[in-house]
Write a protein that holds these residues in place. Structure first.
Motif, short mmCIF file in Angstrom:
data_model
loop_
_atom_site.label_atom_id
_atom_site.label_comp_id
_atom_site.label_asym_id
_atom_site.label_seq_id
_atom_site.Cartn_x
_atom_site.Cartn_y
_atom_site.Cartn_z
N LEU A 202 0.20 -1.03 0.20
CA LEU A 202 0.23 0.05 0.15
C LEU A 202 0.75 1.65 0.12
O LEU A 202 0.96 2.57 -1.38
CB LEU A 202 -0.90 0.02 0.85
N GLU A 203 1.76 1.58 0.90
CA GLU A 203 2.86 2.31 0.68
C GLU A 203 3.57 2.93 -0.53
O GLU A 203 3.31 3.91 -1.12
CB GLU A 203 3.99 2.02 1.79
N GLN A 204 3.89 1.27 -1.24
CA GLN A 204 4.76 1.79 -2.37
C GLN A 204 3.12 2.39 -3.63
O GLN A 204 4.33 3.29 -4.08
CB GLN A 204 5.42 0.38 -3.34
N LEU A 205 2.30 1.97 -3.87
CA LEU A 205 1.03 1.99 -4.26
C LEU A 205 0.95 3.68 -4.01
O LEU A 205 0.80 4.40 -4.95
CB LEU A 205 0.30 1.17 -4.35
N ARG A 206 1.37 4.41 -3.00
CA ARG A 206 0.80 5.38 -2.37
C ARG A 206 1.74 6.49 -3.41
O ARG A 206 1.74 7.28 -3.75
CB ARG A 206 0.81 5.77 -1.07
N GLU A 207 3.15 5.58 -2.93
CA GLU A 207 4.45 6.82 -3.37
C GLU A 207 4.07 6.51 -4.83
O GLU A 207 4.28 8.12 -5.42
CB GLU A 207 5.56 6.04 -2.80
N ALA A 208 4.04 5.80 -6.09
CA ALA A 208 4.26 5.47 -7.37
C ALA A 208 2.42 6.77 -7.70
O ALA A 208 3.10 6.78 -8.61
CB ALA A 208 3.32 4.41 -7.64
N GLY A 209 1.69 6.87 -6.37
CA GLY A 209 0.12 7.54 -6.98
C GLY A 209 0.97 8.83 -6.97
O GLY A 209 0.94 9.72 -7.43
N SER A 210 1.84 9.32 -5.90
CA SER A 210 1.79 10.81 -5.24
C SER A 210 3.49 11.01 -6.71
O SER A 210 3.11 12.23 -7.08
CB SER A 210 2.80 10.95 -4.42
N GLY A 211 4.39 10.45 -7.32
CA GLY A 211 5.15 10.84 -7.61
C GLY A 211 4.54 10.36 -9.31
O GLY A 211 5.42 11.75 -9.96
N GLU A 212 3.52 9.48 -9.84
CA GLU A 212 2.48 9.81 -10.88
C GLU A 212 2.22 11.05 -10.76
O GLU A 212 2.02 12.23 -11.66
CB GLU A 212 1.86 9.25 -10.88
N LYS A 213 1.06 11.78 -9.77
CA LYS A 213 1.00 12.91 -9.66
C LYS A 213 1.79 14.36 -9.88
O LYS A 213 1.99 15.17 -10.41
CB LYS A 213 0.06 13.27 -8.30
N ARG A 214 3.12 14.20 -9.14
CA ARG A 214 4.36 15.10 -9.27
C ARG A 214 4.94 15.21 -10.99
O ARG A 214 4.46 15.87 -11.86
CB ARG A 214 4.95 14.79 -8.38
N GLU A 215 4.96 14.33 -11.14
CA GLU A 215 5.12 14.43 -12.71
C GLU A 215 4.22 15.18 -13.86
O GLU A 215 4.32 15.44 -14.32
CB GLU A 215 5.85 13.38 -13.66
N ARG A 216 2.52 14.87 -13.39
CA ARG A 216 1.94 15.20 -14.00
C ARG A 216 2.22 16.61 -13.99
O ARG A 216 1.34 17.38 -14.58
CB ARG A 216 0.24 14.35 -13.71
N ALA A 217 1.73 16.59 -12.54
CA ALA A 217 1.88 18.02 -11.88
C ALA A 217 2.89 18.98 -13.68
O ALA A 217 2.75 20.26 -13.77
CB ALA A 217 1.73 18.53 -10.75
N ALA A 218 4.15 18.54 -13.16
CA ALA A 218 5.17 19.05 -14.03
C ALA A 218 4.98 19.12 -15.52
O ALA A 218 5.13 20.05 -15.45
CB ALA A 218 6.33 18.02 -13.45
N GLU A 219 4.54 18.14 -15.70
CA GLU A 219 4.54 17.95 -17.18
C GLU A 219 3.74 19.60 -17.56
O GLU A 219 3.36 19.99 -18.75
CB GLU A 219 3.59 16.70 -17.97
N GLU A 220 2.23 19.59 -16.43
CA GLU A 220 1.33 20.32 -17.00
C GLU A 220 1.90 21.81 -17.04
O GLU A 220 1.74 22.69 -17.90
CB GLU A 220 -0.08 20.48 -16.45
N ALA A 221 2.60 22.23 -15.72
CA ALA A 221 3.11 23.43 -15.61
C ALA A 221 4.40 23.98 -16.43
O ALA A 221 3.99 24.59 -17.89
CB ALA A 221 4.35 23.16 -13.89
N GLU A 222 4.77 22.34 -17.40
CA GLU A 222 5.81 23.47 -18.32
C GLU A 222 4.93 23.18 -19.19
O GLU A 222 5.49 24.11 -20.46
CB GLU A 222 6.48 21.61 -18.50
N GLY A 223 3.87 22.64 -19.81
CA GLY A 223 3.05 22.39 -21.12
C GLY A 223 2.54 24.03 -21.08
O GLY A 223 1.76 24.88 -22.00
N GLU A 224 2.02 24.36 -19.57
CA GLU A 224 0.91 26.15 -19.38
C GLU A 224 2.65 27.55 -19.76
O GLU A 224 2.11 28.19 -20.40
CB GLU A 224 0.76 26.10 -18.21
#
Length: 310
Positions: A202-224
């Motif tokens: 569960l902790e690994q899944l949470r870390e993977a989900g938070s990492g994907e969210k951070r990457e998605r947020a960084a990509e959205e910020a870079e696209g903007e």
């Protein structure tokens, strides 16, 4: 009929021995009894009825059950918590006696009852019956004691056997408890290990989900950041009668140079004879529709000249 024999001490004759035989009625001592007293040489007999028993209980202000219980302890010698005293007194010149029995309680004695006993004509037969009854009673008591001893031995053997079985059951119970406890610990450890694995997953899944969210947020910020700025909003068209604000179309129109004045200035002079001859020569050489189309600007120029004159 139940009968019993006992030796009773007399308070008036402490050195003498008397034997008392009690024969109860078929339904019990409360319904009457017979007494037979003997000193080994003489014998006396008497009888008490059911009415006498109830009358004695009423005079002592006792219940019939309680009075019969005390009477049984006194006459038959059954074990009791109280002590009793007996006395003989002459009742008549014919040799009859009165047997009285008293109950002693806390150093206080009160008369429990008395029975009139008449002399027996054949005391030898009565003495022989007493001896026979005593032997039968002794034999019965001996047989009863033997049965009790055998029963005690059987109970002792069963007690030993039950003790051994109890020890075996106790040891088996301890072994079973130890085994069940070991199984419980094994199952508990497996559950704990499984829970730890699930928690880590569960902790690994949470870390993977938070990492994907951070990457998605960084990509959205870079696209903007790389996206062009949005165009400015178009100005609103002014209502009729008001001034209209300039727009981008007006700016583009303003950038185009106005050539109309120069064209007007070009056609402001009147054509001369030479120009007219050149035009006629061109018109005679060309009969194509292009010539006709070239005449239209000339007509329009003449119209513009007319407007210029005006």
């Amino acid at each position: 009929m139940h009968s019993s024999v006992r030796e009773i001490p007399l308070s008036s004759e402490p050195d003498s021995s008397y034997f008392l035989r009690v024969d109860e009625s078929g339904r019990g001592l409360a319904y009457g009894f017979q007494l037979l007293l003997s000193d080994g040489r003489h014998a006396w007999s008497g009888e008490a009825s059911e009415a006498w028993v109830r009358q004695e209980a009423a005079e002592l202000e006792m219940s019939t059950e309680k009075y019969v219980q005390d009477l049984r302890e006194a006459l038959t010698g059954e074990a009791g918590v109280h002590s009793y005293r007996f006395a003989l007194a002459p009742a008549a010149p014919d040799g009859a006696l009165t047997l009285t029995y008293d109950k002693v309680q806390k150093d206080i004695s009160f008369r429990l009852g008395s029975t009139r006993l008449g002399p027996v004509t054949e005391p030898e037969r009565i003495v022989g019956a007493l001896l026979t009854r005593s032997l039968e009673r002794a034999t019965s008591l001996e047989r009863h004691n033997r049965e009790l001893r055998e029963h005690n031995l059987r109970l002792r053997r069963e007690h030993v056997r039950f003790g051994a079985e109890l020890e075996r059951y106790a040891s088996g119970k301890e072994a079973l408890e130890a085994e069940l406890y070991a199984r419980f610990l094994h199952v508990l450890n497996e559950k704990k290990a499984k829970m730890r694995g699930l928690r880590q997953t569960l902790e690994q899944l949470r870390e993977a989900g938070s990492g994907e969210k951070r990457e998605r947020a960084a990509e959205e910020a870079e696209g903007e950041a790389m996206a062009p700025p949005p165009p400015p909003p178009l100005p609103a068209v002014a209502s009729s009668g008001g001034a209209r604000s300039p727009g981008p179309c007006d700016d583009s129109l303003m950038d185009i140079a106005d050539v109309a004045p120069s064209r007007k200035r070009r056609f402001r002079h009147r054509p001369g004879p030479l120009d007219a001859a050149v035009e006629r020569a061109h018109a005679s050489k060309s009969d194509s529709p292009a010539a006709a189309s070239q005449q239209q600007p000339a007509a329009s120029e003449e119209v513009e000249d007319l407007f210029e004159d005006l």
